[in-house]
Design an enzyme around this catalytic site. Structure first.
Site, mmCIF file in Angstrom:
data_model
loop_
_atom_site.group_PDB
_atom_site.id
_atom_site.type_symbol
_atom_site.label_atom_id
_atom_site.label_comp_id
_atom_site.label_asym_id
_atom_site.label_seq_id
_atom_site.Cartn_x
_atom_site.Cartn_y
_atom_site.Cartn_z
ATOM 1 C CB SER A 3 10.435 1.051 3.539
ATOM 2 O OG SER A 3 10.178 2.107 2.642
ATOM 3 C CB CYS A 4 5.661 -1.650 2.823
ATOM 4 S SG CYS A 4 5.822 -2.982 4.020
ATOM 5 C CG LEU A 5 1.479 1.379 6.850
ATOM 6 C CD1 LEU A 5 1.999 2.804 6.972
ATOM 7 C CD2 LEU A 5 -0.009 1.400 6.527
ATOM 8 N N GLY A 58 5.646 -3.869 6.877
ATOM 9 C CA GLY A 58 6.743 -4.814 6.718
ATOM 10 C C GLY A 58 6.445 -6.014 5.845
#
Length: 100
Positions: free
Chosen positions: A80-82, A84
């Protein structure tokens, strides 16, 4: 936005359900983002720039650095990240390293 091998773009609910199973959740945001926006419970932070090196570490070294058992190439992993973009890159890196 979340990414996994079989289902790019997981919803929050899908991730919550996945986390009830044995899945390793790797947050690839930078450390300052974790400090600013908070840590996702039961995730480990490996910034995208460190990911390729981390996934090739000796398992003992990985455990020492990230306080988590290193995933086997067949273990379920979610990135996951902020927004995508970095999680998709992380998925590509992991796949290129032989993770399924």
């Amino acid at each position: 936005s979340l990414c996994s091998g079989g289902a790019p773009g997981l919803s929050y609910r899908e991730l919550k359900d996945l986390k009830k199973t044995e899945v390793l959740h790797i947050d690839v945001r930078e450390r300052w983002e974790i400090d600013k926006f908070g840590k996702i419970p039961a995730s480990i932070n490996i910034p995208l720039g460190e990911l390729v090196e981390a996934l090739q570490m000796d398992p003992t070294e990985f455990k020492e650095q990230y306080h988590q058992k290193m995933p086997a190439k067949s273990d379920p992993v979610v990135f996951s990240c902020l927004a995508g973009k970095r999680s998709r890159q992380a998925l590509s890196f992991a796949t290129a390293l032989g993770f399924s």
